[in-house]
Design a protein around this motif. Structure first.
Motif, PDB file in Angstrom:
ATOM      1  N   VAL A   1      67.212  27.907  30.364  1.00  4.45           N
ATOM      2  CA  VAL A   1      65.832  28.374  30.478  1.00  4.45           C
ATOM      3  C   VAL A   1      65.542  28.589  31.964  1.00  4.45           C
ATOM      4  N   ALA A   2      64.598  29.476  32.235  1.00  9.42           N
ATOM      5  CA  ALA A   2      64.177  29.755  33.612  1.00  9.42           C
ATOM      6  C   ALA A   2      62.719  29.354  33.737  1.00  9.42           C
ATOM      7  N   SER A   3      62.462  28.281  34.487  1.00 12.67           N
ATOM      8  CA  SER A   3      61.120  27.697  34.556  1.00 12.67           C
ATOM      9  C   SER A   3      60.263  28.402  35.599  1.00 12.67           C
ATOM     10  N   PHE A   4      59.323  29.187  35.122  1.00 10.08           N
ATOM     11  CA  PHE A   4      58.426  29.977  35.955  1.00 10.08           C
ATOM     12  C   PHE A   4      57.101  29.228  36.056  1.00 10.08           C
ATOM     13  N   PHE A   5      56.727  28.833  37.279  1.00 10.27           N
ATOM     14  CA  PHE A   5      55.543  27.998  37.474  1.00 10.27           C
ATOM     15  C   PHE A   5      54.283  28.863  37.500  1.00 10.27           C
ATOM     16  N   VAL A   6      53.223  28.355  36.871  1.00  9.28           N
ATOM     17  CA  VAL A   6      52.035  29.185  36.635  1.00  9.28           C
ATOM     18  C   VAL A   6      50.804  28.699  37.406  1.00  9.28           C
ATOM     19  N   SER A   7      50.320  27.499  37.113  1.00 11.26           N
ATOM     20  CA  SER A   7      49.018  27.082  37.650  1.00 11.26           C
ATOM     21  C   SER A   7      49.005  26.986  39.174  1.00 11.26           C
ATOM     22  N   ARG A   8      50.127  26.606  39.757  1.00  8.84           N
ATOM     23  CA  ARG A   8      50.159  26.464  41.221  1.00  8.84           C
ATOM     24  C   ARG A   8      49.919  27.798  41.920  1.00  8.84           C
ATOM     25  N   VAL A   9      50.292  28.894  41.257  1.00  5.45           N
ATOM     26  CA  VAL A   9      50.040  30.224  41.826  1.00  5.45           C
ATOM     27  C   VAL A   9      48.536  30.452  41.954  1.00  5.45           C
ATOM     28  N   ASP A  10      47.799  30.109  40.904  1.00  3.22           N
ATOM     29  CA  ASP A  10      46.342  30.255  40.968  1.00  3.22           C
ATOM     30  C   ASP A  10      45.723  29.326  42.010  1.00  3.22           C
ATOM     31  N   THR A  11      46.216  28.103  42.089  1.00  2.00           N
ATOM     32  CA  THR A  11      45.653  27.153  43.048  1.00  2.00           C
ATOM     33  C   THR A  11      45.740  27.685  44.469  1.00  2.00           C
ATOM     34  N   GLU A  12      46.893  28.215  44.823  1.00  2.00           N
ATOM     35  CA  GLU A  12      47.092  28.729  46.179  1.00  2.00           C
ATOM     36  C   GLU A  12      46.314  30.022  46.410  1.00  2.00           C
ATOM     37  N   ILE A  13      46.398  30.937  45.468  1.00  2.00           N
ATOM     38  CA  ILE A  13      45.730  32.226  45.651  1.00  2.00           C
ATOM     39  C   ILE A  13      44.213  32.081  45.578  1.00  2.00           C
ATOM     40  N   ASP A  14      43.731  31.225  44.690  1.00  2.00           N
ATOM     41  CA  ASP A  14      42.277  31.007  44.605  1.00  2.00           C
ATOM     42  C   ASP A  14      41.714  30.478  45.926  1.00  2.00           C
ATOM     43  N   ALA A  15      42.468  29.615  46.581  1.00  2.00           N
ATOM     44  CA  ALA A  15      42.015  29.081  47.877  1.00  2.00           C
ATOM     45  C   ALA A  15      41.895  30.206  48.893  1.00  2.00           C
ATOM     46  N   ARG A  16      42.831  31.130  48.854  1.00  2.00           N
ATOM     47  CA  ARG A  16      42.775  32.271  49.787  1.00  2.00           C
ATOM     48  C   ARG A  16      41.635  33.215  49.435  1.00  2.00           C
ATOM     49  N   LEU A  17      41.363  33.371  48.143  1.00  2.41           N
ATOM     50  CA  LEU A  17      40.248  34.220  47.721  1.00  2.41           C
ATOM     51  C   LEU A  17      38.912  33.594  48.123  1.00  2.41           C
ATOM     52  N   THR A  18      38.824  32.285  48.019  1.00  2.63           N
ATOM     53  CA  THR A  18      37.606  31.589  48.456  1.00  2.63           C
ATOM     54  C   THR A  18      37.365  31.801  49.942  1.00  2.63           C
ATOM     55  N   ALA A  19      38.434  31.761  50.717  1.00  5.47           N
ATOM     56  CA  ALA A  19      38.325  31.966  52.164  1.00  5.47           C
ATOM     57  C   ALA A  19      37.862  33.378  52.493  1.00  5.47           C
ATOM     58  N   ILE A  20      38.273  34.349  51.676  1.00 12.00           N
ATOM     59  CA  ILE A  20      37.826  35.736  51.880  1.00 12.00           C
ATOM     60  C   ILE A  20      36.332  35.837  51.601  1.00 12.00           C
ATOM     61  N   GLY A  21      35.893  35.225  50.507  1.00 12.35           N
ATOM     62  CA  GLY A  21      34.468  35.020  50.259  1.00 12.35           C
ATOM     63  C   GLY A  21      33.676  36.183  49.713  1.00 12.35           C
ATOM     64  N   THR A  22      34.313  37.273  49.347  1.00  9.74           N
ATOM     65  CA  THR A  22      33.576  38.414  48.804  1.00  9.74           C
ATOM     66  C   THR A  22      33.471  38.324  47.286  1.00  9.74           C
ATOM     67  N   GLU A  23      32.577  39.127  46.704  1.00 11.68           N
ATOM     68  CA  GLU A  23      32.462  39.191  45.245  1.00 11.68           C
ATOM     69  C   GLU A  23      33.744  39.737  44.634  1.00 11.68           C
ATOM     70  N   GLU A  24      34.346  40.679  45.310  1.00 11.74           N
ATOM     71  CA  GLU A  24      35.602  41.266  44.838  1.00 11.74           C
ATOM     72  C   GLU A  24      36.701  40.209  44.773  1.00 11.74           C
ATOM     73  N   ALA A  25      36.733  39.354  45.791  1.00 11.88           N
ATOM     74  CA  ALA A  25      37.720  38.275  45.813  1.00 11.88           C
ATOM     75  C   ALA A  25      37.434  37.264  44.704  1.00 11.88           C
ATOM     76  N   ALA A  26      36.174  36.908  44.536  1.00 12.77           N
ATOM     77  CA  ALA A  26      35.804  35.934  43.505  1.00 12.77           C
ATOM     78  C   ALA A  26      36.194  36.417  42.110  1.00 12.77           C
ATOM     79  N   ALA A  27      36.102  37.729  41.888  1.00 12.22           N
ATOM     80  CA  ALA A  27      36.407  38.297  40.571  1.00 12.22           C
ATOM     81  C   ALA A  27      37.887  38.176  40.209  1.00 12.22           C
ATOM     82  N   LEU A  28      38.732  37.926  41.198  1.00  9.12           N
ATOM     83  CA  LEU A  28      40.176  37.834  40.950  1.00  9.12           C
ATOM     84  C   LEU A  28      40.655  36.399  40.758  1.00  9.12           C
TER      85      LEU A  28
END
Length: 371
Positions: free
Chosen positions: A199-226
């Motif tokens: 099996v090939a273990s593809f990690f999921v939630s950690r991707v959102d954790t890292e990217i969401d933090a970067r989107l929060t730092a951007i702070g726009t509505e467009e970023a929040a929507a992603l």
């Protein structure tokens, strides 16, 4: 069986539990999850073993025996972890038999400190495989650059492999290539391909954790929507890669020789952000021939209120690409994110392993004094 987990299984998803402890084995908890919640496999990692061994007194007798025998801490951790995995493999032996070894599998990881050591990983994979001594064990090898060659070499020996800590689509393609190369070598070595599983273990939630933090730092509505969209999109595109490669001529030649495909496994499926549905990384990643390995909290949530609507992956690839393109347009670097996640993931496992060794050494010392 709970209706929601049964629906998930019927949709082609193998439910594996991301946890193991001696308490589960002693109390029959694992058998109960097999019977009631369609669990057909188990994965472990250094953090899981650290929590299990230091969090109970179920290991005290074995630690005392090891101390009396003069075992060092490296031998002790090998004896303790492989004993649990071997017993879990026995619990799943019937399932392994009825699924021709596809399910009923238990994973044990090589020492994470060897993640950058190809030769060391290969050597330990062989030792772990022999020590557990069960056909339904998976040896977990991290998908580092150095790990790719180790994956190929281990498979070439006829040993089944769980490739772990995959974050990027590019690395996933390299993992599949390592798998195919391993099977080609195994065939040349005279191994029966139908008995080699991966099996090939593809990690999921950690991707959102890292990217969401970067989107929060951007702070726009467009970023929040992603927010909360990247993890699922990334995994769905991984399934597209799976479909593509496992319909290729190279694969077909191996399949004709009896080989079984390396199934995608969704790992890190516990939701980190309470704002998201607690079944997000299960219900949105339903597809045929995949594994979802869940912490018990997520498994309980799916059993209680998971809404399974069939395949939620096929046909979503354009939408998934749109998400990644939108992130790129905002300046969120995919390559930077996945590189950071791999590095952090390995650091966490190395830290957990070192903590386990430190705590086990203290327990051995204490047992020696008492003895």
């Amino acid at each position: 069986m709970t209706i929601h987990t049964a629906e998930l299984s019927n949709a082609g998803v193998s439910i594996w539990l991301d946890d193991l402890s001696r308490k589960r084995l002693i109390t029959g908890s694992l058998e109960e999850l097999i019977a009631s919640k369609n669990v057909v496999g188990v994965t472990t990692n250094p953090s899981i073993f650290h929590a299990a061994i230091t969090g109970s007194d179920d290991y005290d007798a074995q630690i005392a025996e090891l101390a009396k025998a003069g075992a060092d801490v490296e031998k002790a951790v090998m004896e303790i972890t492989t004993a649990d995995v071997a017993e879990a493999c026995d619990v799943f032996a019937g399932l392994a038999a009825t699924t021709d070894g596809v399910d009923g599998r238990v994973s044990i990881e090589v020492d994470p400190r060897k993640a950058w050591d190809t030769a060391g990983t290969i050597a330990e994979a062989k030792v772990l495989h022999a020590k557990v001594g069960r056909d339904n064990v998976h040896i977990k090898i991290p998908a580092t650059v150095e790990g790719l060659e180790a994956i190929t070499a281990t498979l070439a020996e006829g040993i089944s492999v769980n490739v772990t800590l995959i974050f990027s689509l590019e690395r996933y393609r390299a993992v599949i290539n390592a798998f195919l190369s391993g099977l080609e070598q195994a065939k040349a070595n005279g191994h029966e391909l139908s008995k080699i599983h991966s099996v090939a273990s593809f990690f999921v939630s950690r991707v959102d954790t890292e990217i969401d933090a970067r989107l929060t730092a951007i702070g726009t509505e467009e970023a929040a929507a992603l927010k909360g969209k990247a993890g699922v999109a990334n995994a769905r595109l991984a399934y597209q890669v799976y479909e593509e490669v496992f319909s290729s001529e190279r694969w077909n030649l191996l399949a004709e020789a009896g080989a079984r495909p390396q199934r995608p496994l969704w790992a890190s499926t516990g939701v980190k952000d309470p704002a998201y549905p607690d079944t997000l990384y299960v219900t949105e990643l339903v597809a045929a021939n995949v594994v979802n390995t869940m912490p018990e909290k997520t498994l309980d949530a799916v059993a209680d209120h998971g809404v399974i609507t069939g395949d939620t992956v096929s046909g979503t690839y354009q939408e998934a690409n749109t998400v990644l393109d939108a992130l790129d347009a905002l300046g969120v670097s995919y390559n930077d994110v996945v590189a950071k996640l791999e590095s952090e993931g390995l650091e966490k496992f190395v830290a957990a392993w070192k903590e386990l060794l430190d705590d086990l050494q203290k327990a051995l010392d204490s047992a020696s004094k008492e003895g």
